[in-house]
Enzyme design. Structure first.
Site, PDB file in Angstrom:
ATOM      1  N   HIS A  81       0.852  -1.191   0.000  1.00  0.00           N
ATOM      2  CA  HIS A  81       0.000   0.000   0.000  1.00  0.00           C
ATOM      3  C   HIS A  81       0.886   1.239   0.000  1.00  0.00           C
ATOM      4  O   HIS A  81       0.749   2.105  -0.849  1.00  0.00           O
ATOM      5  CB  HIS A  81      -0.917   0.001   1.223  1.00  0.00           C
ATOM      6  CG  HIS A  81      -1.796   1.207   1.315  1.00  0.00           C
ATOM      7  ND1 HIS A  81      -2.807   1.324   2.240  1.00  0.00           N
ATOM      8  CD2 HIS A  81      -1.816   2.372   0.618  1.00  0.00           C
ATOM      9  CE1 HIS A  81      -3.418   2.502   2.092  1.00  0.00           C
ATOM     10  NE2 HIS A  81      -2.827   3.162   1.121  1.00  0.00           N
ATOM     11  N   GLU A 139       0.760   8.111  -3.601  1.00  0.00           N
ATOM     12  CA  GLU A 139       1.733   7.711  -2.589  1.00  0.00           C
ATOM     13  C   GLU A 139       2.976   8.605  -2.634  1.00  0.00           C
ATOM     14  O   GLU A 139       3.539   8.959  -1.595  1.00  0.00           O
ATOM     15  CB  GLU A 139       2.127   6.245  -2.768  1.00  0.00           C
ATOM     16  CG  GLU A 139       1.007   5.264  -2.444  1.00  0.00           C
ATOM     17  CD  GLU A 139       0.486   5.408  -1.023  1.00  0.00           C
ATOM     18  OE1 GLU A 139       1.314   5.410  -0.086  1.00  0.00           O
ATOM     19  OE2 GLU A 139      -0.748   5.544  -0.838  1.00  0.00           O
ATOM     20  N   HIS A 143       3.417  10.984   0.574  1.00  0.00           N
ATOM     21  CA  HIS A 143       4.423  10.397   1.455  1.00  0.00           C
ATOM     22  C   HIS A 143       5.852  10.506   0.915  1.00  0.00           C
ATOM     23  O   HIS A 143       6.770  10.877   1.640  1.00  0.00           O
ATOM     24  CB  HIS A 143       4.088   8.929   1.719  1.00  0.00           C
ATOM     25  CG  HIS A 143       2.719   8.714   2.258  1.00  0.00           C
ATOM     26  ND1 HIS A 143       2.336   9.109   3.521  1.00  0.00           N
ATOM     27  CD2 HIS A 143       1.605   8.144   1.693  1.00  0.00           C
ATOM     28  CE1 HIS A 143       1.068   8.795   3.726  1.00  0.00           C
ATOM     29  NE2 HIS A 143       0.597   8.213   2.627  1.00  0.00           N
TER      30      HIS A 143
END
Length: 260
Positions: A81, A139, A143
């Protein structure tokens, strides 16, 4: 077979649960709760692995291509993930720069690696549209931009820390396992410390994610697994018995029953 009234009740319960679980995810991994998200100064990573059968069930009405024709590998293995920067005080940074995701990263590291180990089930595998890259773009934006790594370095770090799934998940596909047995299997497979595996379940019982913590090197790359802080441990919400969900295309009747 369910009656029509039972089916409608099931839908309403599912919709309420989706709302509740969505809100829960916002509390756990929503916007940064850190005052300063502009620096690359963080303490460690949370590595999150997702179980695609449960993700697909929660989005069943959208009939994503990867859910309609899942890879055999995904029936017995969780997939990546994300790799999320985290601080020891329980806060985390996000969206630290405005650097756009570069699709060339997927080409550089190998689309076959992404498609198997870090898949975007919302898109056709060979579709080169924005939808195909949207998951990895998210993502990276949220992040990866906080790590100080290049895009190739960030995604390669995640892929290299892919967490192997123990055999018990494939063996009990569509069935129940005890939480203690699943925890033990992960510890034996990956040589964890006692508190190194965080099990996240939809509704407290349907396996959705597994999370572990990874040390951070000075250059921002990942290192070895470490014990998670208490705030991350609290994301473990699975009850004593855990259902290993099936893809809804494998057994529609079975999935409907197990998600009542």
């Amino acid at each position: 077979m369910k009656s029509l009234s039972q089916f409608l009740i099931h839908l309403s319960i599912a919709e309420l649960f989706l709302l509740a679980s969505s809100n829960a995810k916002e509390i756990l991994r929503g916007e940064s709760n850190r005052q300063d998200s502009s620096s690359f100064d963080f303490d460690f990573y949370v590595l999150a692995m997702s179980f695609q059968p449960e993700f697909c069930y929660q989005h069943k009405s959208q009939r994503f291509p990867g859910c309609q024709q899942p890879k055999e590998f995904w029936r017995g293995s969780l997939t990546l993930h994300g790799l999320w920067p985290q601080d020891y005080d329980g806060s985390w940074p996000d969206s630290c720069t405005d650097e756009n995701f570069n699709p060339q990263t997927v080409v550089d590291l190998g689309p076959e690696r992404f498609n198997l180990f870090w898949p975007n089930v919302k898109s056709e595998e060979h579709d080169q549209s924005e939808v195909y890259h949207s998951f990895w773009e998210h993502e990276w934006t949220k992040h990866g931009t906080c790590t100080g790594l290049t895009q190739d370095e960030y995604f390669d770090t995640g892929l290299k820390h892919f967490l192997p799934t123990p055999d018990i998940v494939r063996e009990q596909y569509g069935q129940e396992v005890s939480k203690s047995d699943l925890q033990m299997a992960y510890r034996e497979e990956n040589k964890f410390l006692d508190d190194d595996v965080i099990l996240v379940c939809a509704g407290g019982k349907y396996l959705s994610e597994v999370r572990v913590c990874v040390a951070r090197e000075k250059n921002g790359s990942g290192s070895h697994r470490i014990a998670c802080i208490d705030k991350v441990k609290k994301e473990d919400n699975c009850h004593g018995q855990i259902i290993i969900p099936q893809f809804y295309v494998d057994s529609q009747a079975s999935v409907d029953v197990t998600h009542e």
